[in-house]
Design a protein around this motif. Structure first.
Motif, PDB file in Angstrom:
ATOM      1  N   VAL A   1      -6.570  18.971  -0.754  1.00 47.63           N
ATOM      2  CA  VAL A   1      -6.597  17.888  -1.722  1.00 47.63           C
ATOM      3  C   VAL A   1      -6.601  16.576  -0.953  1.00 47.63           C
ATOM      4  CG1 VAL A   1      -5.309  16.800  -3.608  1.00 47.63           C
ATOM      5  CG2 VAL A   1      -5.291  19.277  -3.373  1.00 47.63           C
ATOM      6  N   GLU A   2      -7.348  15.608  -1.450  1.00 47.29           N
ATOM      7  CA  GLU A   2      -7.420  14.314  -0.773  1.00 47.29           C
ATOM      8  C   GLU A   2      -6.134  13.520  -0.975  1.00 47.29           C
ATOM      9  OE1 GLU A   2     -10.800  11.998  -0.712  1.00 47.29           O
ATOM     10  OE2 GLU A   2     -12.187  13.677  -0.768  1.00 47.29           O
TER      11      GLU A   2
ATOM     12  N   LEU B   1       1.208  22.542  -5.839  1.00 47.37           N
ATOM     13  CA  LEU B   1       1.033  22.384  -4.387  1.00 47.37           C
ATOM     14  C   LEU B   1       2.408  22.343  -3.731  1.00 47.37           C
ATOM     15  CD1 LEU B   1      -1.796  19.690  -4.354  1.00 47.37           C
ATOM     16  CD2 LEU B   1      -2.024  22.175  -4.150  1.00 47.37           C
ATOM     17  N   VAL B   2       2.841  23.505  -3.254  1.00 47.17           N
ATOM     18  CA  VAL B   2       4.172  23.648  -2.660  1.00 47.17           C
ATOM     19  C   VAL B   2       4.123  23.203  -1.199  1.00 47.17           C
ATOM     20  CG1 VAL B   2       5.941  25.326  -2.031  1.00 47.17           C
ATOM     21  CG2 VAL B   2       4.750  25.522  -4.228  1.00 47.17           C
ATOM     22  N   GLY B   3       5.162  22.485  -0.786  1.00 45.58           N
ATOM     23  CA  GLY B   3       5.263  22.043   0.605  1.00 45.58           C
ATOM     24  C   GLY B   3       5.761  20.613   0.690  1.00 45.58           C
ATOM     25  N   ASP B   4       5.627  20.052   1.879  1.00 44.00           N
ATOM     26  CA  ASP B   4       6.103  18.692   2.118  1.00 44.00           C
ATOM     27  C   ASP B   4       5.006  17.672   1.833  1.00 44.00           C
ATOM     28  OD1 ASP B   4       8.562  19.612   2.891  1.00 44.00           O
ATOM     29  OD2 ASP B   4       8.136  19.518   5.040  1.00 44.00           O
ATOM     30  N   TRP B   5       5.281  16.785   0.916  1.00 48.38           N
ATOM     31  CA  TRP B   5       4.407  15.659   0.612  1.00 48.38           C
ATOM     32  C   TRP B   5       4.916  14.482   1.438  1.00 48.38           C
ATOM     33  CZ3 TRP B   5       0.669  15.396  -3.509  1.00 48.38           C
ATOM     34  CH2 TRP B   5       0.524  16.586  -4.226  1.00 48.38           C
TER      35      TRP B   5
ATOM     36  N   ASP C   1       0.841  -1.193   0.000  1.00 49.78           N
ATOM     37  CA  ASP C   1       0.000   0.000   0.000  1.00 49.78           C
ATOM     38  C   ASP C   1       0.876   1.243   0.000  1.00 49.78           C
ATOM     39  OD1 ASP C   1      -2.472  -1.315   0.109  1.00 49.78           O
ATOM     40  OD2 ASP C   1      -2.370  -1.499   2.277  1.00 49.78           O
ATOM     41  N   VAL C   2       0.489   2.223  -0.801  1.00 51.25           N
ATOM     42  CA  VAL C   2       1.181   3.516  -0.833  1.00 51.25           C
ATOM     43  C   VAL C   2       0.112   4.585  -0.642  1.00 51.25           C
ATOM     44  CG1 VAL C   2       2.589   5.121  -2.174  1.00 51.25           C
ATOM     45  CG2 VAL C   2       2.949   2.651  -2.410  1.00 51.25           C
ATOM     46  N   VAL C   3       0.343   5.467   0.333  1.00 50.22           N
ATOM     47  CA  VAL C   3      -0.561   6.597   0.554  1.00 50.22           C
ATOM     48  C   VAL C   3       0.271   7.864   0.445  1.00 50.22           C
ATOM     49  CG1 VAL C   3      -2.181   7.711   2.132  1.00 50.22           C
ATOM     50  CG2 VAL C   3      -2.000   5.212   2.113  1.00 50.22           C
ATOM     51  N   VAL C   4      -0.162   8.765  -0.432  1.00 42.64           N
ATOM     52  CA  VAL C   4       0.534  10.032  -0.647  1.00 42.64           C
ATOM     53  C   VAL C   4      -0.320  11.126  -0.027  1.00 42.64           C
ATOM     54  CG1 VAL C   4       1.428  11.650  -2.355  1.00 42.64           C
ATOM     55  CG2 VAL C   4       1.544   9.181  -2.799  1.00 42.64           C
ATOM     56  N   HIS C   5       0.259  11.807   0.966  1.00 41.48           N
ATOM     57  CA  HIS C   5      -0.419  12.909   1.650  1.00 41.48           C
ATOM     58  C   HIS C   5       0.109  14.219   1.086  1.00 41.48           C
ATOM     59  CE1 HIS C   5      -1.785  10.035   4.713  1.00 41.48           C
ATOM     60  NE2 HIS C   5      -0.546   9.569   4.724  1.00 41.48           N
ATOM     61  N   PRO C   6      -0.758  15.032   0.466  1.00 41.56           N
ATOM     62  CA  PRO C   6      -0.314  16.343  -0.034  1.00 41.56           C
ATOM     63  C   PRO C   6       0.092  17.245   1.136  1.00 41.56           C
ATOM     64  CG  PRO C   6      -2.514  15.770  -0.849  1.00 41.56           C
ATOM     65  CD  PRO C   6      -2.155  14.777   0.200  1.00 41.56           C
ATOM     66  N   PRO C   7       0.714  18.378   0.850  1.00 36.16           N
ATOM     67  CA  PRO C   7       1.071  19.308   1.923  1.00 36.16           C
ATOM     68  C   PRO C   7      -0.148  19.618   2.798  1.00 36.16           C
ATOM     69  CG  PRO C   7       2.041  20.023  -0.138  1.00 36.16           C
ATOM     70  CD  PRO C   7       1.124  18.872  -0.457  1.00 36.16           C
ATOM     71  N   SER C   8       0.086  19.832   4.073  1.00 38.67           N
ATOM     72  CA  SER C   8      -1.001  19.964   5.049  1.00 38.67           C
ATOM     73  C   SER C   8      -1.961  21.111   4.756  1.00 38.67           C
ATOM     74  CB  SER C   8      -0.430  20.114   6.455  1.00 38.67           C
ATOM     75  OG  SER C   8       0.403  21.253   6.521  1.00 38.67           O
ATOM     76  N   ASP C   9      -1.495  22.173   4.124  1.00 37.20           N
ATOM     77  CA  ASP C   9      -2.386  23.305   3.852  1.00 37.20           C
ATOM     78  C   ASP C   9      -3.157  23.144   2.536  1.00 37.20           C
ATOM     79  OD1 ASP C   9      -0.106  23.574   2.340  1.00 37.20           O
ATOM     80  OD2 ASP C   9       0.057  25.740   2.600  1.00 37.20           O
ATOM     81  N   ALA C  10      -2.871  22.098   1.783  1.00 37.43           N
ATOM     82  CA  ALA C  10      -3.585  21.857   0.520  1.00 37.43           C
ATOM     83  C   ALA C  10      -4.923  21.190   0.811  1.00 37.43           C
ATOM     84  CB  ALA C  10      -2.746  20.958  -0.383  1.00 37.43           C
TER      85      ALA C  10
END
Length: 164
Positions: free
Chosen positions: A71-72, A92-96, A60-69
């Motif tokens: 986006v699901e 979407l700038v930030g830490d993924w 399983d791979v789950v990609v979390h966009p930056p916290s302020d985005a």
């Protein structure tokens, strides 16, 4: 000449050592997971490999966009070679955060995106605010308890506290 009591004690000590060594987690039994990554032109190739060298197929791979985005999370699976290719939405700038695996077979990559590109030199594993997700092996505690109990029994037997 070795007496029966001495032979039994030597046998018990050997048994304690064998049980203790078997209780140690080894890579073949523990299957620790490592997520390796390789920069590509506009993406990041991630490969999940167990400590045995075996690829983690269908992890399983789950990609979390930056916290302020707003986006699901994105979800996917690794291929038969344990690979997953991540290409972020560069707007979407930030830490993924990318989680690979689940349960005790898990790793996390933090992938910074800025100025329309992945900051490959700044990729890290595990976020300081997230506790390390890898499990601790219960066998370590069981090994210590088994050795302590066996040592106690053997020492009491040598002292003559009970008859063997």
């Amino acid at each position: 000449m070795m007496t029966l009591k001495t032979s039994i004690h030597a046998g018990l000590m050997a048994l304690v050592l064998v049980v203790g060594l078997m209780a140690l987690p080894s890579p073949a039994l523990a299957h620790m997971l490592a997520a390796y990554f390789q920069p590509q032109a506009e993406s990041l190739e991630i490969q999940a490999i167990f400590s045995t060298g075996e690829f983690y197929e269908a992890a399983d791979v789950v990609v979390h966009p930056p916290s302020d985005a707003e986006v699901e999370d994105l979800q996917g699976l690794t291929d038969e070679d344990g690979r997953f290719v991540f290409e972020p939405d560069y707007s979407l700038v930030g830490d993924w955060m990318i989680e690979v695996g689940e349960g005790s077979h898990w790793d996390l990559l933090i992938v910074p995106v800025a100025d329309g590109a992945i900051a490959f030199d700044e990729i890290t594993q595990l976020h300081p605010d997230i506790p390390h997700h890898h499990h601790h092996y219960a066998s370590n505690q069981l090994q210590v308890a088994a050795i302590a109990l066996a040592s106690l029994l053997i020492s009491q037997g040598w002292r003559g506290k009970f008859k063997i």
